[in-house]
Design a protein around this motif. Sequence first.
Motif, short mmCIF file in Angstrom:
data_model
loop_
_atom_site.label_atom_id
_atom_site.label_comp_id
_atom_site.label_asym_id
_atom_site.label_seq_id
_atom_site.Cartn_x
_atom_site.Cartn_y
_atom_site.Cartn_z
N GLU A 1 0.61 -1.38 -0.03
CA GLU A 1 -0.15 -0.49 0.14
C GLU A 1 0.63 1.75 -0.20
O GLU A 1 0.17 2.18 -0.57
N LYS A 2 2.26 1.54 0.92
CA LYS A 2 2.96 2.65 0.78
C LYS A 2 3.38 2.42 -0.71
O LYS A 2 3.75 4.13 -1.17
N ASP B 1 -5.30 5.86 -7.16
CA ASP B 1 -5.83 4.15 -6.69
C ASP B 1 -5.90 4.32 -5.46
O ASP B 1 -7.18 3.38 -5.55
N SER B 2 -5.36 4.48 -4.24
CA SER B 2 -5.61 4.37 -3.05
C SER B 2 -6.79 5.33 -2.53
O SER B 2 -7.38 4.89 -1.39
N GLN C 1 1.35 2.41 -2.98
CA GLN C 1 0.65 2.72 -4.53
C GLN C 1 0.76 3.90 -4.80
O GLN C 1 0.58 4.79 -4.17
#
Length: 93
Positions: free
Chosen positions: A83-84, A90-91, A86
């Motif tokens: 996630e970091k 997108d997030s 992304q």
Amino acid sequence: MNDNLDKLVKQKNELEKKIQKNELLIKQSKYYESNKERKIRTRKLIQKGALLDKYFDIENLSVDETESLLKVFADYVKNNKPEKYQNKKDSSS
């Protein structure tokens, strides 16, 4: 009356010169800014390419071969990226 007209014409000419000078400064500023951004982007691309060569040991591959290799892993990397890493767009979706 004629003196007044001459003064106004002179003022007009001076203002037109100032406008041209300011337009030139704006144009130069935009050029330098876009040139600076282009250099930053170029440096970033070179650094990423060097990292790609280093970690995938692909110095010997052509550009087309490198692209083919990356296509093999692209979907996996996109779907399993932490996630970091992304993309901000997108997030937030």
